[in-house]
Motif scaffolding. Structure first.
Motif, PDB file in Angstrom:
ATOM      1  N   SER A  72      -3.181 -33.681  15.401  1.00 45.34           N
ATOM      2  CA  SER A  72      -3.721 -33.000  14.216  1.00 45.34           C
ATOM      3  C   SER A  72      -2.699 -32.075  13.568  1.00 45.34           C
ATOM      4  O   SER A  72      -3.046 -31.192  12.780  1.00 45.34           O
ATOM      5  N   ARG A  73      -1.428 -32.277  13.909  1.00 45.93           N
ATOM      6  CA  ARG A  73      -0.395 -31.357  13.425  1.00 45.93           C
ATOM      7  C   ARG A  73      -0.295 -31.331  11.902  1.00 45.93           C
ATOM      8  O   ARG A  73       0.099 -30.325  11.309  1.00 45.93           O
ATOM      9  N   GLY A  74      -0.653 -32.449  11.282  1.00 48.82           N
ATOM     10  CA  GLY A  74      -0.562 -32.519   9.824  1.00 48.82           C
ATOM     11  C   GLY A  74      -1.401 -31.438   9.150  1.00 48.82           C
ATOM     12  O   GLY A  74      -1.034 -30.948   8.079  1.00 48.82           O
ATOM     13  N   LEU A  75      -2.501 -31.069   9.764  1.00 48.66           N
ATOM     14  CA  LEU A  75      -3.376 -30.063   9.160  1.00 48.66           C
ATOM     15  C   LEU A  75      -2.706 -28.695   9.168  1.00 48.66           C
ATOM     16  O   LEU A  75      -2.655 -27.997   8.152  1.00 48.66           O
ATOM     17  N   GLY A  76      -2.179 -28.309  10.326  1.00 49.38           N
ATOM     18  CA  GLY A  76      -1.515 -27.012  10.429  1.00 49.38           C
ATOM     19  C   GLY A  76      -0.283 -26.941   9.540  1.00 49.38           C
ATOM     20  O   GLY A  76      -0.044 -25.934   8.865  1.00 49.38           O
ATOM     21  N   ILE A  77       0.469 -28.019   9.541  1.00 50.55           N
ATOM     22  CA  ILE A  77       1.720 -28.028   8.762  1.00 50.55           C
ATOM     23  C   ILE A  77       1.426 -27.960   7.263  1.00 50.55           C
ATOM     24  O   ILE A  77       2.027 -27.161   6.538  1.00 50.55           O
ATOM     25  N   GLU A  78       0.487 -28.768   6.788  1.00 52.03           N
ATOM     26  CA  GLU A  78       0.203 -28.774   5.342  1.00 52.03           C
ATOM     27  C   GLU A  78      -0.450 -27.464   4.887  1.00 52.03           C
ATOM     28  O   GLU A  78      -0.148 -26.961   3.799  1.00 52.03           O
ATOM     29  N   LEU A  79      -1.324 -26.925   5.722  1.00 55.19           N
ATOM     30  CA  LEU A  79      -1.952 -25.646   5.359  1.00 55.19           C
ATOM     31  C   LEU A  79      -0.881 -24.557   5.252  1.00 55.19           C
ATOM     32  O   LEU A  79      -0.876 -23.756   4.316  1.00 55.19           O
ATOM     33  N   TYR A  80       0.025 -24.558   6.197  1.00 53.97           N
ATOM     34  CA  TYR A  80       1.136 -23.599   6.210  1.00 53.97           C
ATOM     35  C   TYR A  80       2.018 -23.789   4.975  1.00 53.97           C
ATOM     36  O   TYR A  80       2.394 -22.813   4.312  1.00 53.97           O
ATOM     37  N   ARG A  81       2.335 -25.041   4.651  1.00 55.08           N
ATOM     38  CA  ARG A  81       3.227 -25.298   3.510  1.00 55.08           C
ATOM     39  C   ARG A  81       2.610 -24.811   2.204  1.00 55.08           C
ATOM     40  O   ARG A  81       3.291 -24.220   1.361  1.00 55.08           O
ATOM     41  N   GLY A  82       1.302 -25.039   2.074  1.00 53.07           N
ATOM     42  CA  GLY A  82       0.633 -24.573   0.862  1.00 53.07           C
ATOM     43  C   GLY A  82       0.686 -23.055   0.749  1.00 53.07           C
ATOM     44  O   GLY A  82       0.985 -22.500  -0.322  1.00 53.07           O
ATOM     45  N   ALA A  83       0.438 -22.377   1.881  1.00 49.84           N
ATOM     46  CA  ALA A  83       0.479 -20.908   1.888  1.00 49.84           C
ATOM     47  C   ALA A  83       1.891 -20.420   1.586  1.00 49.84           C
ATOM     48  O   ALA A  83       2.098 -19.464   0.812  1.00 49.84           O
ATOM     49  N   PHE A 119      -4.832 -32.019  -0.409  1.00 50.69           N
ATOM     50  CA  PHE A 119      -5.964 -31.087  -0.471  1.00 50.69           C
ATOM     51  C   PHE A 119      -5.749 -29.930   0.515  1.00 50.69           C
ATOM     52  O   PHE A 119      -6.104 -28.795   0.220  1.00 50.69           O
ATOM     53  N   VAL A 120      -5.176 -30.246   1.665  1.00 46.13           N
ATOM     54  CA  VAL A 120      -4.990 -29.209   2.691  1.00 46.13           C
ATOM     55  C   VAL A 120      -3.981 -28.166   2.218  1.00 46.13           C
ATOM     56  O   VAL A 120      -4.206 -26.951   2.350  1.00 46.13           O
ATOM     57  N   SER A 121      -2.874 -28.613   1.650  1.00 46.83           N
ATOM     58  CA  SER A 121      -1.877 -27.629   1.193  1.00 46.83           C
ATOM     59  C   SER A 121      -2.396 -26.851  -0.014  1.00 46.83           C
ATOM     60  O   SER A 121      -2.071 -25.671  -0.186  1.00 46.83           O
ATOM     61  N   LEU A 122      -3.238 -27.496  -0.841  1.00 43.89           N
ATOM     62  CA  LEU A 122      -3.840 -26.742  -1.949  1.00 43.89           C
ATOM     63  C   LEU A 122      -4.748 -25.649  -1.400  1.00 43.89           C
ATOM     64  O   LEU A 122      -4.760 -24.518  -1.910  1.00 43.89           O
ATOM     65  N   GLU A 123      -5.470 -25.973  -0.339  1.00 45.44           N
ATOM     66  CA  GLU A 123      -6.321 -24.942   0.275  1.00 45.44           C
ATOM     67  C   GLU A 123      -5.463 -23.813   0.846  1.00 45.44           C
ATOM     68  O   GLU A 123      -5.789 -22.629   0.689  1.00 45.44           O
ATOM     69  N   GLY A 124      -4.362 -24.183   1.498  1.00 45.32           N
ATOM     70  CA  GLY A 124      -3.448 -23.159   2.017  1.00 45.32           C
ATOM     71  C   GLY A 124      -2.910 -22.278   0.901  1.00 45.32           C
ATOM     72  O   GLY A 124      -2.778 -21.056   1.054  1.00 45.32           O
ATOM     73  N   PHE A 125      -2.604 -22.909  -0.213  1.00 49.89           N
ATOM     74  CA  PHE A 125      -2.090 -22.186  -1.373  1.00 49.89           C
ATOM     75  C   PHE A 125      -3.132 -21.172  -1.878  1.00 49.89           C
ATOM     76  O   PHE A 125      -2.816 -19.997  -2.116  1.00 49.89           O
ATOM     77  N   LEU A 126      -4.370 -21.627  -1.991  1.00 49.91           N
ATOM     78  CA  LEU A 126      -5.430 -20.728  -2.479  1.00 49.91           C
ATOM     79  C   LEU A 126      -5.710 -19.611  -1.475  1.00 49.91           C
ATOM     80  O   LEU A 126      -5.965 -18.455  -1.857  1.00 49.91           O
ATOM     81  N   ASN A 127      -5.624 -19.946  -0.190  1.00 47.45           N
ATOM     82  CA  ASN A 127      -5.774 -18.912   0.849  1.00 47.45           C
ATOM     83  C   ASN A 127      -4.732 -17.815   0.657  1.00 47.45           C
ATOM     84  O   ASN A 127      -5.032 -16.619   0.723  1.00 47.45           O
TER      85      ASN A 127
END
Lengths: 244, 455
Positions: free
Chosen positions: B75-86, B367-375
């Motif tokens: 599931s690393r893609g979730l953590g990585i993309e969320l981080y990248r968006g942020a 979508f995950v990195s966009l969520e990270g970005f909004l976070n």
């Protein structure tokens, strides 16, 4: 190599047999106790886990927080061995959390509410005993724990293995010691036999072991001296006998 | 400031100092250190203890947030993309001088989407690293286990911001007061999916879920939504967390084949859900297969397209719920900004915590990195509102001042003591021409699924 005298053959066989019977009886009693105690302990542990889950998650159940409830039972799962399962039913006997993969076994999903300890066979999973504990006296549902009987058997076999080795070693040591003791008891008789044969053949009996035999203060010494007496009576001129 | 930079170069820690483009060599220099988690932790501790100017994660030049997320494993893609968006947002903030003169820094740990490491990491973040707040966690089984720590340390006023999970534990008592959420909940996502399926006549709904707290959360949401229509689930099957795409999930598919549902809702991570989609379609279970936002839609689709020439055979049955709008919807100001910052800052995966052995190709947009970005955007707003003398005790009141805040996605955000979740809207997407697009007509989509199944 220990040589067994003919005189004590039956004695030693009797001793071995006796040790065997004692060892077997001891093993049976010990292993039965292990089986009984470990089975009881495993079931008690399962009951305690079920009780702990039931008592510590009442608020979570009342809040309908099923994800936290699932998290709690997931944490308990490693305590149940390699193939244990937990499932929780609500007051309508509907399963609201469980640890089955890939699905809830039909034997469970179609079963009537259970209580206490029952035995179950789950297709493709094995034989289990199931322990249940009520949540809020049953009005909140029930916690069910399934323990794989193979896991319990392995546990018992392991404990038995630990007991069998010491028993087997004790048995072997006892036999060897028995043989040594019988051999020790038979040694003066053998010496006496050799002495009597030498007297009868009129061979020289002037040997240190015969001297030791003749001064013994037990039945072997008495017999040796008696044989010496008979030899002198039969042949007063016989040389080489120092009458004691 | 210059001295600190020199110190950071000579005494690197696993803290990611989020800098703007002008300072990207520093990011690279820090990111290139191949340090194990333990070494990194020790170095961080040493740095913290020898650097007395840090008080509760705040110094004159930095404000430090702590993250434990899945940066390794299936599931690393979730953590990585969320981080990248942020990072795309934080880098921009820092390049403009930070918040009240302080750069925003992240202290990262990898938990591999496993609860026990998440608990250990959080303990380190709270006790050893003494970060200002926790930010950007990933996953229900991890967050659910971390929440009691927040209660344990409540006197130190730690708060968890915007975890990447829609589960209930951080949205209700007893742990709700220790967290703020941005995204809609799983209840809202599953409720919306069930509602729409029922509307188009697909009332026989099965649930495929991860055998843990996340799966249970989504399962409970489906059950609740079905109960509103006096319906019950038609079949359910589970899988073990950490299941890889290479695993066979035919047993689960067979189970559903007996019950013949009209639709299946999956509550899982992308690797297992992609494997289930593959085995379901191959096994003749040709019904719409829905996934929640957590699945990581692009990661899921990539697994299918990378391994099948005719990936449309599978993707035509996909319908994924999202908690942020489409990243292609550039009519939205917030999405435009995301698009611009992702291009401009080009955030990379955090090399300090990702595995060198696990190949991972980042997505340009997701979508995950966009969520990270909004976070990150909302977190920056909160840090700004706390003021120039930030304290943990002041965070909650600063959050409560946020009323009708426009993040640029067509939905405003408000918080108060009873409302600790910013957004409520759920978006639905299907796959067209190899990418996710908004699903606006459920009837047409349902007809399309029926046609595809019969052909």
């Amino acid at each position: 190599m220990i040589k067994i005298t003919r005189l004590f053959q039956w004695t030693i066989f009797g001793v071995i047999g006796l040790f065997g019977v004692l060892g077997a009886a001891n093993a049976i009693v010990t292993l039965a106790a292990i089986d009984r105690d470990l089975t009881r302990e495993t079931r008690e542990n399962s009951q305690n886990i079920a009780k702990a889950i039931a008592d510590s998650n009442v608020d979570i159940l009342l809040n309908n927080d099923l994800s936290t409830l699932q998290s709690r039972i997931d944490q308990m799962l490693p305590l149940l061995g390699s193939n244990g399962y937990i499932y929780i039913t609500d007051e309508h006997n509907e399963i609201i959390a469980h640890t089955f993969v890939p699905n809830i076994p039909e034997e469970i999903s179609t079963s009537e509410p259970t209580g206490g300890i029952i035995e179950r066979t789950l297709k493709g999973k094995g034989d289990f005993f199931e322990v249940s504990h009520p949540i809020l006296a049953g009005v909140g549902g029930n916690v069910h724990i399934l323990i794989d009987q193979d896991d319990v058997s392995l546990l018992i076999q392991g404990a038995m293995g630990n007991q069998v080795w010491p028993l087997a070693i004790t048995f072997l040591v006892a036999i060897v010691l028995g043989l040594l003791l019988v051999n020790l008891a038979a040694r003066p008789i053998q010496q006496l036999l050799h002495y009597a044969v030498a007297l009868a053949k009129k061979e020289s009996v002037d040997k240190p072991q015969n001297d030791k035999l003749l001064v013994r203060k037990d039945e072997a010494g008495d017999l040796a001296r008696l044989y010496q007496y008979f030899a002198l009576v039969a042949d007063p001129n016989r040389s080489g006998i120092d009458a004691k | 400031m210059n001295t600190k930079k020199t110190d950071r170069f000579s005494n690197p820690t696993r803290r990611t100092i989020v800098k703007g483009l002008a300072a990207s060599p520093l990011v690279f220099a820090l990111g290139a250190n191949k340090l194990g988690a333990q070494e990194l932790s020790q170095m961080s501790s040493n740095t913290q203890s020898s650097n007395s100017e840090f008080v509760n994660g705040v110094s004159d030049s930095q404000i430090v947030l702590g993250t434990s997320a899945a940066f390794t494993g299936p599931s690393r893609g979730l953590g990585i993309e969320l981080y990248r968006g942020a990072m795309a947002y934080f880098q921009d903030v820092n390049s403009k001088g930070g918040v009240h003169g302080r750069e925003i820094a992240l202290t990262l740990y990898d938990d591999g989407y496993q609860p026990d490491p998440a608990v250990n990491n959080t303990t380190k973040l709270m006790r050893d690293d003494n970060v200002f707040a926790l930010f950007g966690y990933v996953g229900t089984p991890t967050v659910t286990r971390v929440l009691p720590l927040l209660k344990k340390f409540q006197e130190e006023s730690f708060l968890l911001f915007f975890p990447f999970t829609g589960a209930q534990p951080q949205r209700q008592l007893p742990y709700g007061p220790f967290a703020f959420n941005l995204r809609a909940s799983y209840r809202q996502e599953t409720g919306g999916l069930v509602e729409n399926f029922v509307k188009v006549g697909r009332e026989k709904i099965g649930v495929f879920y991860q055998a843990d707290a996340y799966g249970r959360s989504g399962w409970a949401g489906c059950r609740e939504a079905l109960a509103k229509h006096n319906l019950k689930m038609v079949g359910e099957a589970t899988y073990t967390r950490g299941t890889q795409y290479t695993a066979s999930l035919k047993d689960q598919v067979e189970w559903f084949m007996r019950d013949k549902p009209d639709a299946i809702v999956c509550i899982g991570a992308y690797a297992a859900c992609a494997a289930f989609l593959r085995d379901a379609i191959d096994g003749g279970l040709q019904v719409p297969i829905a996934n929640l936002s957590f699945v990581g839609s692009e990661n899921l689709l990539k697994l299918i397209t990378d391994t099948h020439d005719n990936s449309e055979k599978y993707s035509q049955f996909l319908v994924n719920s999202q908690v942020v709008p489409s990243y292609n919807d550039l009519s939205l100001e917030g999405v435009q900004q995301y698009d611009e910052f992702m291009t401009k800052n080009a955030p990379s995966a955090p090399s300090e915590v990702t595995s060198k052995e696990e190949d991972y190709k980042t997505f340009d947009r997701s979508f995950v990195s966009l969520e990270g970005f909004l976070n990150a955007k909302l977190m920056t707003e909160i840090l700004t509102r706390i003021g120039p003398e930030p304290t943990r005790e002041g965070i909650e009141q600063a959050v409560f001042t946020i009323q009708d805040l426009d993040l640029g996605i067509g939905e405003t955000v408000s918080f108060n003591a009873d409302r600790r979740q910013g957004l409520d809207r759920v978006y639905y997407t299907i796959v067209e021409n190899g990418s996710f697009v908004p699903l606006n007509d459920w009837t047409a989509a349902s007809n399309g699924w029926t046609e595809a199944a019969s052909s």
